[in-house]
Design a protein around this motif. Structure first.
Motif, PDB file in Angstrom:
ATOM      1  N   VAL A  50       0.969  -1.015  -0.128  1.00  0.00           N
ATOM      2  CA  VAL A  50       0.105  -0.114   0.094  1.00  0.00           C
ATOM      3  C   VAL A  50       1.084   1.239  -0.019  1.00  0.00           C
ATOM      4  O   VAL A  50       1.579   1.282   0.875  1.00  0.00           O
ATOM      5  CB  VAL A  50      -0.938  -0.106   1.372  1.00  0.00           C
ATOM      6  N   PRO A  52       0.223   5.083   0.593  1.00  0.00           N
ATOM      7  CA  PRO A  52      -0.849   6.104   0.841  1.00  0.00           C
ATOM      8  C   PRO A  52      -0.664   7.422   0.391  1.00  0.00           C
ATOM      9  O   PRO A  52      -1.082   8.569   1.011  1.00  0.00           O
ATOM     10  CB  PRO A  52      -0.583   6.073   2.579  1.00  0.00           C
ATOM     11  N   ARG A  83      -3.767   4.401  -1.899  1.00  0.00           N
ATOM     12  CA  ARG A  83      -4.577   4.862  -1.123  1.00  0.00           C
ATOM     13  C   ARG A  83      -4.488   6.053  -0.359  1.00  0.00           C
ATOM     14  O   ARG A  83      -4.233   6.249   0.866  1.00  0.00           O
ATOM     15  CB  ARG A  83      -4.921   3.620   0.192  1.00  0.00           C
ATOM     16  N   ILE A  90      -4.954   7.779   5.746  1.00  0.00           N
ATOM     17  CA  ILE A  90      -6.120   6.998   5.190  1.00  0.00           C
ATOM     18  C   ILE A  90      -5.409   5.588   4.812  1.00  0.00           C
ATOM     19  O   ILE A  90      -6.110   4.586   5.240  1.00  0.00           O
ATOM     20  CB  ILE A  90      -6.830   7.766   4.077  1.00  0.00           C
ATOM     21  N   GLY A  91      -4.214   5.360   4.224  1.00  0.00           N
ATOM     22  CA  GLY A  91      -3.844   4.388   3.872  1.00  0.00           C
ATOM     23  C   GLY A  91      -3.249   3.437   4.972  1.00  0.00           C
ATOM     24  O   GLY A  91      -3.254   2.310   5.172  1.00  0.00           O
ATOM     25  N   ASP A  93      -4.354   3.779   8.161  1.00  0.00           N
ATOM     26  CA  ASP A  93      -5.534   3.154   8.787  1.00  0.00           C
ATOM     27  C   ASP A  93      -5.709   1.740   8.184  1.00  0.00           C
ATOM     28  O   ASP A  93      -6.215   0.714   9.071  1.00  0.00           O
ATOM     29  CB  ASP A  93      -6.757   4.135   8.894  1.00  0.00           C
ATOM     30  N   VAL A  94      -5.889   1.633   6.897  1.00  0.00           N
ATOM     31  CA  VAL A  94      -6.204   0.411   6.396  1.00  0.00           C
ATOM     32  C   VAL A  94      -5.230  -0.657   6.587  1.00  0.00           C
ATOM     33  O   VAL A  94      -5.527  -1.809   6.992  1.00  0.00           O
ATOM     34  CB  VAL A  94      -6.216   0.514   4.811  1.00  0.00           C
ATOM     35  N   VAL A  95      -3.927  -0.241   6.590  1.00  0.00           N
ATOM     36  CA  VAL A  95      -2.830  -1.303   6.595  1.00  0.00           C
ATOM     37  C   VAL A  95      -2.844  -1.824   8.266  1.00  0.00           C
ATOM     38  O   VAL A  95      -2.851  -2.901   8.374  1.00  0.00           O
ATOM     39  CB  VAL A  95      -1.641  -0.595   6.506  1.00  0.00           C
ATOM     40  N   LYS A  97      -5.300  -2.217  10.075  1.00  0.00           N
ATOM     41  CA  LYS A  97      -6.055  -2.889  10.559  1.00  0.00           C
ATOM     42  C   LYS A  97      -6.158  -4.372   9.666  1.00  0.00           C
ATOM     43  O   LYS A  97      -7.119  -5.163   9.899  1.00  0.00           O
ATOM     44  CB  LYS A  97      -7.499  -2.354  10.242  1.00  0.00           C
ATOM     45  N   SER A  98      -5.146  -4.421   8.915  1.00  0.00           N
ATOM     46  CA  SER A  98      -5.118  -5.864   8.199  1.00  0.00           C
ATOM     47  C   SER A  98      -4.335  -6.890   8.872  1.00  0.00           C
ATOM     48  O   SER A  98      -3.662  -6.496   9.749  1.00  0.00           O
ATOM     49  CB  SER A  98      -3.949  -5.342   6.960  1.00  0.00           C
ATOM     50  N   THR A 104       0.179  -7.596   3.662  1.00  0.00           N
ATOM     51  CA  THR A 104      -0.005  -6.323   3.331  1.00  0.00           C
ATOM     52  C   THR A 104       1.255  -5.548   4.173  1.00  0.00           C
ATOM     53  O   THR A 104       1.443  -5.784   5.213  1.00  0.00           O
ATOM     54  CB  THR A 104      -1.291  -5.913   4.186  1.00  0.00           C
ATOM     55  N   SER A 123      -5.698   8.924  13.802  1.00  0.00           N
ATOM     56  CA  SER A 123      -5.293   8.012  13.094  1.00  0.00           C
ATOM     57  C   SER A 123      -4.505   6.977  13.580  1.00  0.00           C
ATOM     58  O   SER A 123      -4.194   6.962  14.703  1.00  0.00           O
ATOM     59  CB  SER A 123      -4.454   8.722  11.835  1.00  0.00           C
TER      60      SER A 123
END
Length: 340
Positions: A50, A52, A83, A90-91, A93-95, A97-98, A104, A123
């Motif tokens: 990812v 970001p 992302r 934002i990116g 946060d996604v990673v 939670k992966s 990832t 964040s």
């Protein structure tokens, strides 16, 4: 009879404890075996990296070069997924939670590291939610002026003298409030005791365009954005922010060489994974990244794109993250800087 009963009960208790201990031991052995087997089979599917930030920027460019070569070493495809948004948070946060399984990854860059100082937005915590894999690249900053607007400025001290002769009159631009170019210029202003006005833009591209057009006269830019214009002669480099000179502009002195000893402003990026990722997998990824960054073809591609391949271990990356977070956090607080 009572004594015999008590002995029998005690024996049963001992047996129960023994069975429980054996069960726990078996569980630990199985878990260890499973973790080892998992690490040995890794990776057995596609790996996601990812970025970001939007496509085309320095972090994205470096990530794509690295991902392409890591695909060969891991023998599984490493794809880059953009992302963008909110300085990379934002990116992030996604990673965060992966699943912490090594499938990832994220390219952490300086803007995301420093974002907590610049905004009250909640964040991912870069220190608690991620495990460093290693530093991947350096992104040198270069101080450039419009030679039409400043024909007599060929070095940093000339610029500082000109700024001091016209307090608050000269301006400079950056990729935005809280961008690394903004922070670096404010630090230099504090050290040099001169005043120039900040005109932020939404990204390097529009900032460079107005610098070329003469609406602004100076910018502390990332090398990727500035290099084509330096080569064309439409922007003049007068200093580089890193501690040592860079191969792109070998004749351009550092800020430190021009009267500001110890000055070091170099943006960088490195790979991270979610915090609970197994150590064996982190070690495998770090080893692969080190091999990628030592490859001459990769180094050449990254140089051509304006970044420098620069591997550092997970431990070195962790130390660097904390050091930069504290050092630039002070600059942000001292100057009351907030993100857009």
């Amino acid at each position: 009879m009572l004594l015999s009963s008590k002995k029998h009960e005690a024996s049963r208790n001992v047996s129960a404890v023994s069975r429980k201990l054996r069960s726990i031991a078996s569980g630990v052995i199985l878990a260890t075996f499973a973790a080892g087997a998992f690490a040995q089979s890794y990776p057995d599917k596609l790996v996601r990296l990812v970025v970001p930030f939007p496509p085309g920027g320095p972090t994205d460019t470096a990530a794509r070069i690295i991902a392409q070569k890591m695909t060969d070493g891991l023998k599984q495809q490493v794809i880059v997924e953009n992302r963008p948004g909110a300085s990379g948070t934002i990116g992030a946060d996604v990673v965060a939670k992966s699943a912490p399984d090594g499938y990832t990854l994220m390219m952490l860059a300086t803007p995301t590291l420093l974002f907590p100082h610049l905004s009250g937005r909640k964040s991912a915590d870069v220190f608690k939610d991620f495990t460093p894999v290693g530093v991947a690249y350096e992104l040198p900053l270069v101080m450039v002026v419009n030679p039409q607007k400043m024909p007599d400025v060929t070095g940093l001290q000339q610029y500082v003298a000109k700024a001091k002769s016209q307090p608050g009159v000269l301006n400079y631009t950056s990729a935005g409030n809280g961008s690394f170019g903004h922070l670096s210029t404010e630090l230099l202003k504090n050290l040099g005791k001169f005043d120039v006005q900040h005109i932020p833009y939404k990204g390097s591209a529009p900032a460079i365009q107005d610098l070329l057009g003469g609406q602004v006269s100076m910018m502390f830019s990332d090398m990727i954005a500035a290099l084509p214009h330096i080569k064309a002669g439409t922007l003049r480099p007068i200093a580089v922010g890193s501690a040592s000179r860079v191969s792109f502009t070998p004749d351009v002195k550092t800020v430190a060489e021009q009267g500001f000893p110890g000055f070091d402003a170099s943006s960088w990026g490195g790979l991270v994974v979610p915090a609970a990722t197994p150590k064996d997998i982190v070690a495998r990824l770090s080893k692969e990244m080190q091999a990628v960054l030592s490859d001459k073809e990769v180094q050449a591609k990254m140089l051509a794109a304006g970044t420098i391949a620069s591997y550092q271990t997970p431990e070195q990356m962790s130390t660097r993250m904390r050091g930069d977070f504290d050092r630039w956090g002070k600059v942000i607080r001292d100057n009351g800087i907030k993100a857009d």
